[in-house]
Scaffold this motif. Structure first.
Motif, PDB file in Angstrom:
ATOM      1  N   LEU A 106       0.828  -1.212   0.000  1.00 61.17           N
ATOM      2  CA  LEU A 106       0.000   0.000   0.000  1.00 61.17           C
ATOM      3  C   LEU A 106       0.859   1.257   0.000  1.00 61.17           C
ATOM      4  O   LEU A 106       0.451   2.302  -0.541  1.00 61.17           O
ATOM      5  N   LEU A 107       2.074   1.185   0.589  1.00 60.49           N
ATOM      6  CA  LEU A 107       2.965   2.350   0.502  1.00 60.49           C
ATOM      7  C   LEU A 107       3.386   2.584  -0.939  1.00 60.49           C
ATOM      8  O   LEU A 107       3.441   3.737  -1.401  1.00 60.49           O
ATOM      9  N   SER A 108       3.672   1.492  -1.643  1.00 56.98           N
ATOM     10  CA  SER A 108       4.047   1.647  -3.061  1.00 56.98           C
ATOM     11  C   SER A 108       2.876   2.210  -3.867  1.00 56.98           C
ATOM     12  O   SER A 108       3.062   3.072  -4.745  1.00 56.98           O
ATOM     13  N   ARG A 109       1.675   1.757  -3.593  1.00 58.50           N
ATOM     14  CA  ARG A 109       0.506   2.259  -4.321  1.00 58.50           C
ATOM     15  C   ARG A 109       0.267   3.733  -4.005  1.00 58.50           C
ATOM     16  O   ARG A 109      -0.093   4.527  -4.896  1.00 58.50           O
ATOM     17  N   LEU A 116      -5.746   4.998  -0.973  1.00 59.56           N
ATOM     18  CA  LEU A 116      -5.842   3.903  -0.015  1.00 59.56           C
ATOM     19  C   LEU A 116      -7.244   3.809   0.548  1.00 59.56           C
ATOM     20  O   LEU A 116      -7.932   4.833   0.722  1.00 59.56           O
ATOM     21  N   GLU A 117      -7.672   2.604   0.809  1.00 64.51           N
ATOM     22  CA  GLU A 117      -8.980   2.393   1.409  1.00 64.51           C
ATOM     23  C   GLU A 117      -8.954   2.784   2.890  1.00 64.51           C
ATOM     24  O   GLU A 117      -7.882   2.948   3.494  1.00 64.51           O
ATOM     25  N   ILE A 118     -10.147   2.891   3.450  1.00 62.47           N
ATOM     26  CA  ILE A 118     -10.251   3.284   4.859  1.00 62.47           C
ATOM     27  C   ILE A 118      -9.530   2.273   5.753  1.00 62.47           C
ATOM     28  O   ILE A 118      -8.792   2.638   6.674  1.00 62.47           O
ATOM     29  N   THR A 119      -9.721   0.974   5.471  1.00 64.55           N
ATOM     30  CA  THR A 119      -9.074  -0.052   6.300  1.00 64.55           C
ATOM     31  C   THR A 119      -7.553   0.015   6.177  1.00 64.55           C
ATOM     32  O   THR A 119      -6.835  -0.221   7.157  1.00 64.55           O
ATOM     33  N   GLU A 120      -7.065   0.340   5.002  1.00 62.33           N
ATOM     34  CA  GLU A 120      -5.617   0.440   4.823  1.00 62.33           C
ATOM     35  C   GLU A 120      -5.059   1.642   5.583  1.00 62.33           C
ATOM     36  O   GLU A 120      -3.979   1.561   6.190  1.00 62.33           O
ATOM     37  N   LEU A 121      -5.785   2.748   5.541  1.00 59.38           N
ATOM     38  CA  LEU A 121      -5.347   3.917   6.318  1.00 59.38           C
ATOM     39  C   LEU A 121      -5.393   3.622   7.814  1.00 59.38           C
ATOM     40  O   LEU A 121      -4.531   4.080   8.577  1.00 59.38           O
ATOM     41  N   ALA A 122      -6.380   2.839   8.237  1.00 61.05           N
ATOM     42  CA  ALA A 122      -6.437   2.449   9.646  1.00 61.05           C
ATOM     43  C   ALA A 122      -5.237   1.576  10.006  1.00 61.05           C
ATOM     44  O   ALA A 122      -4.666   1.706  11.106  1.00 61.05           O
ATOM     45  N   ASP A 123      -4.831   0.700   9.079  1.00 60.38           N
ATOM     46  CA  ASP A 123      -3.623  -0.110   9.309  1.00 60.38           C
ATOM     47  C   ASP A 123      -2.395   0.779   9.442  1.00 60.38           C
ATOM     48  O   ASP A 123      -1.518   0.535  10.284  1.00 60.38           O
ATOM     49  N   VAL A 124      -2.314   1.803   8.606  1.00 59.37           N
ATOM     50  CA  VAL A 124      -1.185   2.735   8.686  1.00 59.37           C
ATOM     51  C   VAL A 124      -1.167   3.420  10.049  1.00 59.37           C
ATOM     52  O   VAL A 124      -0.111   3.535  10.695  1.00 59.37           O
ATOM     53  N   ARG A 125      -2.332   3.877  10.493  1.00 55.36           N
ATOM     54  CA  ARG A 125      -2.370   4.568  11.788  1.00 55.36           C
ATOM     55  C   ARG A 125      -1.946   3.642  12.926  1.00 55.36           C
ATOM     56  O   ARG A 125      -1.174   4.031  13.811  1.00 55.36           O
ATOM     57  N   VAL A 155      13.827   5.296  14.645  1.00 58.03           N
ATOM     58  CA  VAL A 155      12.390   5.271  14.351  1.00 58.03           C
ATOM     59  C   VAL A 155      11.831   6.676  14.527  1.00 58.03           C
ATOM     60  O   VAL A 155      11.917   7.265  15.596  1.00 58.03           O
ATOM     61  N   ARG A 156      11.257   7.187  13.463  1.00 58.24           N
ATOM     62  CA  ARG A 156      10.748   8.561  13.479  1.00 58.24           C
ATOM     63  C   ARG A 156       9.251   8.556  13.787  1.00 58.24           C
ATOM     64  O   ARG A 156       8.494   7.750  13.234  1.00 58.24           O
ATOM     65  N   ASP A 157       8.846   9.436  14.678  1.00 57.82           N
ATOM     66  CA  ASP A 157       7.415   9.588  14.973  1.00 57.82           C
ATOM     67  C   ASP A 157       6.741  10.384  13.853  1.00 57.82           C
ATOM     68  O   ASP A 157       7.367  11.235  13.199  1.00 57.82           O
ATOM     69  N   HIS A 158       5.462  10.107  13.645  1.00 59.42           N
ATOM     70  CA  HIS A 158       4.666  10.836  12.634  1.00 59.42           C
ATOM     71  C   HIS A 158       3.391  11.348  13.309  1.00 59.42           C
ATOM     72  O   HIS A 158       2.291  10.882  12.994  1.00 59.42           O
ATOM     73  N   PRO A 159       3.531  12.271  14.245  1.00 64.58           N
ATOM     74  CA  PRO A 159       2.344  12.716  14.988  1.00 64.58           C
ATOM     75  C   PRO A 159       1.307  13.393  14.101  1.00 64.58           C
ATOM     76  O   PRO A 159       0.104  13.220  14.322  1.00 64.58           O
ATOM     77  N   ASP A 160       1.770  14.144  13.095  1.00 69.62           N
ATOM     78  CA  ASP A 160       0.807  14.852  12.246  1.00 69.62           C
ATOM     79  C   ASP A 160      -0.009  13.866  11.418  1.00 69.62           C
ATOM     80  O   ASP A 160      -1.247  13.963  11.353  1.00 69.62           O
ATOM     81  N   SER A 285      -3.951   9.681   1.591  1.00 73.22           N
ATOM     82  CA  SER A 285      -3.015   8.823   0.854  1.00 73.22           C
ATOM     83  C   SER A 285      -1.805   9.628   0.395  1.00 73.22           C
ATOM     84  O   SER A 285      -0.673   9.114   0.399  1.00 73.22           O
ATOM     85  N   ARG A 286      -2.042  10.876   0.005  1.00 74.23           N
ATOM     86  CA  ARG A 286      -0.924  11.728  -0.401  1.00 74.23           C
ATOM     87  C   ARG A 286       0.022  11.969   0.769  1.00 74.23           C
ATOM     88  O   ARG A 286       1.261  11.920   0.618  1.00 74.23           O
ATOM     89  N   GLN A 287      -0.519  12.190   1.939  1.00 73.42           N
ATOM     90  CA  GLN A 287       0.327  12.393   3.119  1.00 73.42           C
ATOM     91  C   GLN A 287       1.093  11.121   3.477  1.00 73.42           C
ATOM     92  O   GLN A 287       2.253  11.172   3.903  1.00 73.42           O
ATOM     93  N   VAL A 288       0.443   9.975   3.307  1.00 73.62           N
ATOM     94  CA  VAL A 288       1.141   8.704   3.548  1.00 73.62           C
ATOM     95  C   VAL A 288       2.291   8.556   2.574  1.00 73.62           C
ATOM     96  O   VAL A 288       3.400   8.125   2.948  1.00 73.62           O
ATOM     97  N   ALA A 289       2.066   8.911   1.295  1.00 77.96           N
ATOM     98  CA  ALA A 289       3.122   8.799   0.295  1.00 77.96           C
ATOM     99  C   ALA A 289       4.313   9.684   0.649  1.00 77.96           C
ATOM    100  O   ALA A 289       5.476   9.307   0.446  1.00 77.96           O
ATOM    101  N   GLU A 290       4.045  10.888   1.168  1.00 76.92           N
ATOM    102  CA  GLU A 290       5.131  11.792   1.547  1.00 76.92           C
ATOM    103  C   GLU A 290       5.987  11.205   2.668  1.00 76.92           C
ATOM    104  O   GLU A 290       7.184  11.490   2.754  1.00 76.92           O
ATOM    105  N   SER A 291       5.383  10.404   3.529  1.00 81.06           N
ATOM    106  CA  SER A 291       6.119   9.811   4.664  1.00 81.06           C
ATOM    107  C   SER A 291       6.511   8.364   4.404  1.00 81.06           C
ATOM    108  O   SER A 291       6.963   7.674   5.344  1.00 81.06           O
ATOM    109  N   ALA A 292       6.348   7.887   3.173  1.00 82.48           N
ATOM    110  CA  ALA A 292       6.553   6.458   2.890  1.00 82.48           C
ATOM    111  C   ALA A 292       7.969   6.007   3.217  1.00 82.48           C
ATOM    112  O   ALA A 292       8.173   4.955   3.840  1.00 82.48           O
ATOM    113  N   ASP A 293       8.984   6.765   2.783  1.00 85.38           N
ATOM    114  CA  ASP A 293      10.367   6.358   3.038  1.00 85.38           C
ATOM    115  C   ASP A 293      10.652   6.287   4.531  1.00 85.38           C
ATOM    116  O   ASP A 293      11.314   5.355   5.006  1.00 85.38           O
ATOM    117  N   SER A 294      10.173   7.268   5.269  1.00 85.71           N
ATOM    118  CA  SER A 294      10.397   7.275   6.717  1.00 85.71           C
ATOM    119  C   SER A 294       9.678   6.109   7.388  1.00 85.71           C
ATOM    120  O   SER A 294      10.208   5.478   8.306  1.00 85.71           O
TER     121      SER A 294
END
Length: 827
Positions: A106-109, A116-125, A155-160, A285-294
Motif C-alpha cells: 500500500l505504501l508503493s501504491r 488507499l482504502e479506509i481499512t488500509e489507512l487504519a492499518d497505517v495509523r 524510528v521517526r514519529d509521525h504525529p501529524d 493517501s498523499r500524506q502517507v506517500a510523503e512519509s513512505a520512506d520514513s
C-alpha cells in the motif's frame, strides 16, 4: 569475513526448520517478512547470483534481509542484540510489538498516486502508533539494552499523519463528520432529505385512498430510491415511476411523483458524501506517500527489533546461552544438545574441536547419535553466524567460520547418472576444493559405498588433505583405519558413542579420546536378526578385526563401569554433604536455643539479685539509722530469708555456687561489714571496704591499694589468724547525719570522680561507689563527670534513675560544679 553455505548444506543440517521456529516467535508482519526475504535472497545467491534492479527498494534498506552478517563485527552486534533481548524477556519486560500490517504494497501504491482504502489507512495509523510505542519503550531502557535502544532511535514519529488519520477515521472504520465541513453538510442534507421522504411516504401509507392500492403498509428502497409497493392491477391509481417489480409480478415498486424531487436531492447529497470521502482518502493517501520512506525505515527497524526478541524467545525455549565467539576456529561446546530435539529428550554431550586437534573422528554403533551430534556442531556454526544463542551450557566457545561445508545423506541422482558413491565423491571433490583455514566441514560416513579397503584409504587421504588446508572437520565412520589415525597424526582425535553392553542399546553419550565400537552384531540382534546368522557372521570376521573389536568393546564396558561408579560416588558425596548440612543446621538451632535459655535465665537472676540487693541495702540503712536489738534480729531474719530465696533461685535455674578456692572459709555477709579483716585467695590478708554489689564484687584494701574482687575470692579469718591491731590504724564506722532534702550535700559527702573514663568503666566505678556509700550510711553521692559532649553525664544520670539507692538527683550550683557534677540523694 563473508559467510558461505550452499542450499544443500543448509537443508542437510535442517536449517530451514530452525528458521521456521524463529518465524513462529516473531510478533510482527515485518519480522516474518524479513525472514522470508532473507531466505529468498540466500537461495538466489546460491543458485545464480545476479544484480538486482536499480529501482529495487531492498538496495536502499538500512537493515537488508541477510540471515548471516557479512562481518565478524556484524556477528557480535547481532549476538549482542540477542543478549539484550533475552535479558529483557527474563526480566519480563516485553516490548509492545504487534498490531502491525504489511504496509509495503500500500505504501508503493500511495507513492504512485493511488488512493488507499479506509481499512488500509487504519492499518497505517495502528502501525505508526506501534512504532511510536516501541521507540518509547527502548528509549526508557537505554542502560539495560543500549544496542536495541540505539536502533530504536532511528524510528521517526509521525504525529501529524497519525493525528490526521485519527481525526478523519473513527475506530469503527468510518470517515468522521469533522473530516471536512463539506462532508458534514452533505451528511446533514442526507438526514434532512431522508426524514422529509419518510414523512411524505408515511402520509401515503396512511392515506386510505392510497393504502388500499398497496400490497402492504410499508415503503422500501429500490435502486437507491424510496418507493411504495403498489398492486399491479392498481398501477393507474398511483402515479409515479416504476423502479422494480416483485418476482411474481403482482407488486410494482413505484416512486410517487410527489417525492421524485426529494429523492433527487437525497441522491445528490449521497453523491456529494461519496465524492468528499474520496477526496479525503486521496489527501490522506498523499500524506502517507510523503512519509513512505520514513515509514519504511521505521518498519525495517521494527523488523530488526522483532527478530532480536524472536531470537531471545527461541533462546529461552531452547535453554540456550550466549557463547564466546572468536576467529580462531576453536569449538568448545559443554552440554551440547541438538536444537531441534526437546531438552528433556536430548542427551547433552561435551564436544570440542580446533584447539589441540582439527579432525574429530566420531565412531560407534548405528543409531547411536553420531550424525545427530555432528549436525549439532554444524548448526552451532550457523546459530552463531545468525546471532542466535546456542543450545549449550554457559561458557561455550565458538569459532566464527567463513565457510560451512557438508556431505550428509544420499546424493544419488538417476537423471545425472550418479550413483550413491559417485554423488558422494562429486560433493567431496567440491568440499576439498573450497575448504580453507576458516572452514568447518561435516562429513557423514565418509568413503562409504565402495570397497571398504579402498573407501577407508580414500577417506584417510581426504581427511589429511583437509587437515593440511587448515579446515576444522568432524566426521562419522565405521572404518578402523580412521580410528587408528589419532595414534599416528596429532591433528586427529577419536570420539565414541557409548553402547550399553547389557541392554544392547546406545546411551547417546559421547566420549572424546577413545574410538567407538560399531557393534553391528548387537544392533542386528536388537533388530531381530536370527541367532544362527549372527553366529556365522562372528565366525567369518577376520581375527585381527575381531581382536580390535573385542578390545574396543572391553574398553567401552570398563569406561561405562567407571562412569557408573563415579556417579555413585558423586551421589554418596552429595548425600553426605546434605546430611552434614542438616546436622550443622540442627546444631546451630540447639546452640541458639541454649543461648536463648541462658540469656533468659541470666536476665531473671540479675533481676532477682538486684531486688535482693535492694532489700539488703534497705535493711542496712534501717540498721544504720536506728540500730536496736529488736531491729537487728528482724534484719537477721530478713537476710536469712533472702539467702534462702537466692539458693532456691539458683537451684531452680540449675546453677550452683561457683567453687570457692580451697583453704578459704566462707564469709557470713550478714555479719560482715567494712573494716573487717579477710583472707584473700591469692594469699595474704586485707581489710574489707564494701559489701558485695549487684555483680557479686567486694572492695578490699590491701597494702594501701584498693582492689575489687569476686566475693568468692575472699574468706573470713579465724580469731587466731587475725592480724595484730595496728595502733597507728583505726577503723571507725559512723552513721552520717542526714542532709535536708532541699540543700546540697555537706562537704563530707563522698565523691566519685569519673572524668576521663569510658562509659562502661565509669558505670562500673559508679556502681561500686554507690554500694560503698550506701554501706557507709551516707545520704548521697557527689558524682563528678565533667561536661564534655554530655554522653557520660547522660549515662550517669540514666544509671542513677534506675538505681535502688537513689530517690532523686540534681546538678549543684555553678560554684560547686554545675552541669559537670550530679548530686545523688539516697532513700
Amino acid at each position: 569475513m563473508s559467510f558461505r553455505a550452499d542450499q544443500a548444506t543448509l537443508e542437510a543440517l535442517e536449517w530451514p526448520q530452525v528458521v521456521e521456529l524463529l518465524r513462529e516467535q516473531c510478533r510482527t508482519a515485518q519480522g516474518g517478512g524479513w525472514l522470508s526475504e532473507a531466505e529468498k535472497t540466500m537461495a538466489a545467491e546460491n543458485s545464480a547470483p545476479a544484480a538486482q534492479p536499480a529501482e529495487d527498494r531492498a538496495l536502499r534498506r538500512q537493515y537488508p534481509p541477510c540471515l548471516f552478517p557479512e562481518t565478524y563485527a556484524g556477528v557480535l552486534e547481532r549476538l549482542g542484540e540477542t543478549d539484550e533481548a533475552r535479558g529483557l524477556l527474563d526480566a519480563e519486560q516485553i516490548p509492545p510489538l504487534g498490531a502491525t500490517a504489511e504496509l509495503s504494497p500500500l505504501l508503493s501504491r500511495a507513492e504512485k498516486s493511488g488512493v488507499l482504502e479506509i481499512t488500509e489507512l487504519a492499518d497505517v495509523r495502528r502501525t505508526l502508533e506501534t512504532l511510536r510505542h516501541v521507540a518509547g519503550f527502548f528509549r526508557s531502557r537505554e542502560e539495560s539494552a543500549p544496542r536495541l535502544a540505539e536502533a530504536a532511535e532511528s524510528v521517526r514519529d509521525h504525529p501529524d499523519l497519525e493525528g490526521e488519520i485519527d481525526r478523519c477515521i473513527d475506530p469503527s472504520g468510518e470517515v468522521r463528520d469533522q473530516a471536512s465541513n463539506r462532508l458534514a453538510a452533505a451528511r446533514r442534507n442526507i438526514i434532512h432529505f431522508s426524514s422529509d421522504l419518510q414523512r411524505r411516504l408515511d402520509r401515503y401509507v396512511r392515506d386510505p385512498e392510497i393504502s388500499r392500492h398497496l400490497s402492504d403498509a410499508y415503503y422500501t428502497v429500490r435502486n437507491d430510491r424510496y418507493v411504495l409497493p403498489v398492486k399491479a392491477d392498481s398501477r393507474g391509481r398511483v402515479g409515479g415511476i416504476v423502479h422494480d417489480a416483485s418476482r411474481s409480478g403482482t407488486t410494482l415498486f413505484i416512486e410517487p411523483e410527489a417525492v421524485v424531487e426529494v429523492n433527487n436531492q437525497l441522491k445528490k447529497a449521497e453523491l456529494e458524501v461519496g465524492q468528499e470521502i474520496r477526496r479525503i482518502l486521496r489527501e490522506l493517501s498523499r500524506q502517507v506517500a510523503e512519509s513512505a520512506d520514513s515509514i519504511r525505515a521505521g518498519l525495517e527497524i521494527l523488523a530488526r527489533l522483532d527478530l532480536a526478541f524472536a531470537r531471545g524467545r527461541l533462546s529461552s525455549i531452547m535453554e540456550a546461552h550466549s557463547p564466546r565467539v572468536e576467529e580462531d576456529g576453536v569449538f568448545e561446546l559443554p552440554g551440547l544438545r541438538h536444537p531441534l530435539i526437546a531438552s528433556a529428550d536430548c542427551v547433552a554431550n561435551d564436544l570440542r574441536l580446533g584447539d589441540d586437534f582439527s579432525i574429530l573422528v566420531l565412531s560407534g554403533p548405528n543409531a547411536g547419535g553420531k550424525t545427530v551430534s555432528m549436525k549439532a556442531v554444524g548448526l552451532v556454526a550457523l546459530f552463531v553466524r545468525a546471532g542466535l544463542h546456542i543450545p549449550c551450557e554457559a561458557g561455550a566457545r565458538v569459532g566464527a567460520v567463513e565457510h560451512l561445508l557438508a556431505d550428509i545423506g544420499d546424493h544419488q541422482n538417476i537423471g545425472e547418472s550418479l550413483s550413491t558413491f559417485s554423488a558422494h565423491m562429486a560433493n567431496l571433490a567440491k568440499i576439498v576444493e573450497r575448504a580453507g583455514p576458516r572452514s568447518l566441514v561435516v562429513l557423514d560416513e565418509i568413503g562409504v559405498g565402495t570397497d571398504p579397503g579402498e573407501g577407508a584409504a580414500l577417506a584417510q587421504s581426504i581427511l589429511e588433505n583437509l587437515a593440511d588446508r587448515g579446515a576444522r572437520v568432524i566426521t562419522t565412520t565405521h572404518y578402523n583405519l580412521l580410528k587408528e589415525m589419532a595414534d599416528v597424526d596429532p591433528r586427529f582425535q577419536n570420539a565414541s558413542v557409548e553402547f550399553d553392553a547389557v541392554s544392547l542399546a546406545p546411551t547417546y553419550r559421547i566420549h572424546i579420546g577413545t574410538p567407538g565400537v560399531s557393534s553391528a552384531s548387537a544392533v542386528a540382534a536388537r533388530m531381530g536378526m536370527p541367532s544362527e546368522v549372527l553366529e556365522r557372521a562372528d565366525a567369518l570376521l577376520e581375527r585381527d578385526d575381531r581382536k580390535l573389536e573385542r578390545m574396543l568393546s572391553e574398553l567401552a564396558t570398563s569406561r561405562a563401569t567407571l562412569a557408573t561408579e563415579k556417579d555413585q560416588a558423586k551421589r554418596v558425596r552429595a548425600e553426605g554433604e546434605t546430611a552434614r548440612n542438616e546436622y550443622r543446621a540442627k546444631l546451630e538451632r540447639l546452640q541458639e536455643r541454649r543461648d536463648e535459655l541462658f540469656g533468659k535465665m541470666r536476665a531473671d537472676l540479675d533481676l532477682a539479685f538486684k531486688e535482693a540487693h535492694a532489700e539488703v541495702a534497705g535493711v542496712i540503712r534501717d540498721l544504720q539509722r536506728g540500730p536496736t536489738s529488736q531491729k537487728a534480729a528482724g534484719a537477721r531474719s530478713q537476710l536469712k530469708d533472702l539467702a534462702e530465696k537466692t539458693r532456691q533461685s539458683e537451684s531452680e535455674a540449675g546453677l550452683s555456687t561457683p567453687p570457692r578456692p580451697s583453704g578459704l572459709r566462707p564469709v557470713d555477709w550478714r555479719h560482715a561489714g567494712p573494716g573487717d579483716a579477710i583472707r584473700l585467695a591469692a594469699g595474704g590478708t586485707g581489710i574489707l571496704e564494701s559489701l558485695p554489689d549487684r555483680k557479686g564484687r567486694v572492695g578490699v584494701r590491701l597494702g594501701g591499694k584498693r582492689l575489687v574482687l569476686a566475693a568468692e575470692q575472699v574468706g573470713r579469718l579465724e580469731n587466731d589468724d587475725a592480724p595484730a591491731p595496728d595502733p597507728g590504724r583505726r577503723v571507725r564506722i559512723e552513721r552520717a547525719e542526714p542532709v535536708p532534702a532541699d540543700e546540697a550535700f555537706p562537704g563530707g559527702t563522698p565523691s566519685c570522680d569519673l572524668r576521663g573514663e569510658r562509659v562502661d568503666a565509669a558505670i562500673d566505678r559508679l556502681s561500686e561507689a554507690l554500694d560503698r556509700a550506701a554501706a557507709d550510711g551516707c545520704d548521697g553521692l557527689r558524682v563528678i563527670h565533667g561536661i564534655g559532649t554530655g554522653a557520660l553525664r547522660q549515662a550517669v544520670r540514666s544509671f542513677l534513675e534506675h538505681s535502688t539507692y537513689v530517690i532523686r538527683y540534681a546538678s549543684p550550683s555553678p560554684e560547686e560544679g554545675g552541669e559537670g557534677v550530679t548530686l545523688a540523694e539516697f532513700a
